[in-house]
Design a protein around this motif. Structure first.
Motif, PDB file in Angstrom:
ATOM      1  N   SER A  83       0.819  -1.219   0.000  1.00 23.82           N
ATOM      2  CA  SER A  83       0.000   0.000   0.000  1.00 23.82           C
ATOM      3  C   SER A  83       0.848   1.261   0.000  1.00 23.82           C
ATOM      4  O   SER A  83       0.346   2.353  -0.261  1.00 23.82           O
ATOM      5  N   SER A 398      -8.361  -1.946   5.507  1.00 20.33           N
ATOM      6  CA  SER A 398      -7.289  -1.152   4.888  1.00 20.33           C
ATOM      7  C   SER A 398      -7.306  -1.206   3.368  1.00 20.33           C
ATOM      8  O   SER A 398      -6.812  -0.288   2.714  1.00 20.33           O
ATOM      9  N   ILE A 399      -7.853  -2.262   2.787  1.00 22.40           N
ATOM     10  CA  ILE A 399      -7.863  -2.383   1.319  1.00 22.40           C
ATOM     11  C   ILE A 399      -8.578  -1.198   0.666  1.00 22.40           C
ATOM     12  O   ILE A 399      -8.007  -0.539  -0.208  1.00 22.40           O
ATOM     13  N   PRO A 400      -9.815  -0.859   1.065  1.00 23.63           N
ATOM     14  CA  PRO A 400     -10.433   0.340   0.482  1.00 23.63           C
ATOM     15  C   PRO A 400      -9.803   1.639   0.979  1.00 23.63           C
ATOM     16  O   PRO A 400      -9.782   2.639   0.252  1.00 23.63           O
ATOM     17  N   LYS A 403      -7.040   2.137  -1.183  1.00 23.63           N
ATOM     18  CA  LYS A 403      -7.467   2.003  -2.580  1.00 23.63           C
ATOM     19  C   LYS A 403      -6.558   1.027  -3.343  1.00 23.63           C
ATOM     20  O   LYS A 403      -6.052   1.329  -4.433  1.00 23.63           O
ATOM     21  N   ARG A 405      -5.469  -1.875  -5.652  1.00 15.49           N
ATOM     22  CA  ARG A 405      -5.999  -2.497  -6.861  1.00 15.49           C
ATOM     23  C   ARG A 405      -6.117  -4.010  -6.669  1.00 15.49           C
ATOM     24  O   ARG A 405      -5.447  -4.601  -5.822  1.00 15.49           O
TER      25      ARG A 405
END
Length: 561
Positions: A83, A398-400, A403, A405
């Motif tokens: 990230s 944390s993924i959204p 952001k 991919r």
């Protein structure tokens, strides 16, 4: 005497396999040792084959607990890396101070302390050590510093796994386990007064340490005071919360230049680095080769000279903040959530025939009872083991947030899967070995070995108990495995000679932590990360000195608690 020889032979062979030149990897050595113990149980101790098989099944299933924690820790680590959050944290830490001692304490001590508490399993070296090398410190010296620094928090690393899971086979009630954790924390607290200065000496002079000692002391205490206080009421997050508080305070102290010499360290470093240019160049080439193989977002490749904003820092630290917050909420019983996550009220059960009785509780605790018709039982606390909550939960949040991919998310999970294969095999071997070593009651290999040690040393055993724990970490690569392997021996000795069980188990836990300094697996891991080749013997010869000193502190403290 024959029973003792037979009982200790597998352990001796295990130590030999893993410590000899071109040693056997743990994922091979531990299963081989488990097989040896099984054969001895069958043909020498005449143990019923059904009981042996039941313990093998329980050992395999028991490995799900630590490996799920390892997987969660690695997954969080990969998310932080991919990230770009790790790079933001690195640039922020680099810009706090130009004083060498403060940089080493903030990154090598406080930051690594927090990382150990959050995830353990080599994460501190994987993240903190490369940051220090990026600041211009010699990779070989950084490796030794990282190994020595990463000792005090280890007993409560990975959300307390070495303590609550490492001693899970001993039948301890919560009060006994908590008291063991309290004594463990006290010994570590005292040892911490000498460990950071000894680690710093690998890189800077005693003169520099002396001139900046007030900062060293403040940074040390900022981690160990909350660490010790939290251990009085909990054995899961002393290192995590203590490290987070210590990192915050250490950064504040450095910003205020509190306890730091005003002497400009730049010229000193230029002189020190001049003779190490070739080694650093090799290391940079290695790092370049590694970075080229990673699909890392462009935000993570920003220059270290670029100023990091407060918002960037907060966003990068959000996963860690969430991790700490969730752990506190789910571990402190007054919030009421802990009881919900550990509710053993049966919701569903089914007979699996000869395999046993399988049940699921309201808190999704998976349990297999009467395995193969024996009294052997296995259980997995799905919602309480820190795998789904908080590790996976924090990653999913944390993924959204970052952001990420789809291809990065896929890479994150793929890398996690590939990294847990060998540790899983090693843990299965270790747990089967431990289960079989404890099979047989009074005549089990563990009880036989413990009786022999107690007869030999008597009450003097407390002076060397920590070194047995260190030996376990040395050959296994894990304080958790050390506690699993030798915890029962230590407990048996304590009972036989009349020493306090909690004190001896605390010495075992401290030993497993200080053994990290000379652990072959850890040395190879940090050397690989930093691009160091064929220096394992060199490193051990130097890190063994602070480890011995640590053991002396532990022995002295054992007479005072």
């Amino acid at each position: 005497m024959t029973s003792l020889f037979v009982s200790v032979t597998p352990i001796i062979i295990l130590i030999w396999m893993m410590t000899k030149k071109n040693g056997v990897p743990s994922h091979i050595a531990l299963p081989i040792t488990a097989l040896m113990v099984g054969v001895l149980q069958l043909f020498y101790f005449n143990t019923d084959i059904t009981l042996i098989n039941a313990n093998i099944v329980a050992g395999i299933l028991s490995a799900i607990t630590p490996i799920s924690i390892v997987a969660g820790a690695i997954l969080l680590n990969r998310m932080t890396y991919l990230s770009g959050a790790e790079d933001v944290i690195r640039r922020w830490l680099e810009g706090i101070s130009r004083n060498q001692v403060s940089q080493l304490m903030i990154i090598g001590w406080a930051f690594a302390f927090m990382l150990e508490g959050a995830s353990g399993f080599g994460t501190p070296a994987a993240i903190a050590a490369p940051i220090l090398v990026g600041l211009g410190f010699n990779p070989l010296k950084v490796a030794m510093l990282a190994l020595v620094m990463n000792s005090v928090p280890v007993s409560f690393g990975a959300v307390g796994t070495p303590t609550w899971f490492g001693f899970s086979n001993l039948g301890l009630d919560n009060a006994t386990l908590l008291e063991t954790g309290r004594i463990t924390a006290l010994i570590h607290f005292v040892a911490a007064f000498i460990i950071p200065p000894m680690a710093l000496r690998f890189i800077v002079s005693w003169g520099d340490i002396r001139r900046n000692y007030l900062f060293v002391l403040l940074s040390t205490l900022s981690c160990t005071v909350p660490y010790f206080l939290l251990a009085q009421v909990n054995y899961e997050f002393p290192a995590l919360v203590g490290g987070a508080i210590g990192l915050t305070l250490s950064v504040v102290f450095a910003r205020l230049n509190l306890g730091l010499t005003k002497k400009d360290p730049v010229a000193i470093r230029q002189t020190a680095v001049a003779g190490e240019a070739a080694l650093l160049a090799d290391n940079q080439a290695f790092n370049m080769a590694v970075s080229n193989t990673q699909d890392k977002p462009s935000t993570a490749s920003a220059s270290a000279d670029e100023k990091v904003t407060g918002f960037e820092i907060f966003k990068a630290m959000t996963p860690t903040i969430l991790l700490i917050a969730i752990l506190i909420i789910t571990r402190i019983k007054q919030f009421g959530i802990k009881a919900m996550l550990t509710d053993g009220t049966e919701m569903f059960s089914v007979s699996l025939g000869p395999l046993g009785e399988f049940s699921i509780s309201q808190a999704l605790i998976l349990k297999l009872s009467h395995i193969l018709g024996t009294d052997v039982t296995w259980a997995y606390k799905t919602l309480y083991v820190p795998a789904l909550i908080p590790f996976l939960l924090v990653v999913l949040i944390s993924i959204p947030l970052f952001k990420l991919r789809g291809n990065l998310v896929k890479q994150m999970f793929a890398e996690t899967g590939s990294r847990i294969k060998m540790p899983f095999i090693a843990l299965v071997g270790a747990l089967i070995m431990v289960k079989l070593m404890m099979t047989g009651g009074e005549n089990s290999p563990i009880m036989t070995t413990g009786q022999a040690f107690s007869d030999l040393m008597g009450t003097s055993w407390q002076y060397v108990a920590a070194y047995l724990g260190a030996l376990g970490a040395f050959f296994s690569g894990s304080a958790t495995v050390s506690n699993l392997t030798f915890g029962a021996i230590q407990q048996t000795i304590a009972i036989n000679v009349g020493l306090p069980q909690t004190t001896i188990l605390a010495l075992q836990s401290v030993g497993g932590a200080m053994g990290n300094m000379v652990c072959i697996n850890n040395i190879i891991a940090v050397s690989t990360i930093l691009g160091i080749a064929n220096k394992e013997g060199f490193i051990i010869k130097r890190t063994v000195v602070p480890m011995i000193m640590y053991g002396i502190v532990a022995a002295i403290m054992s007479t005072l608690v």
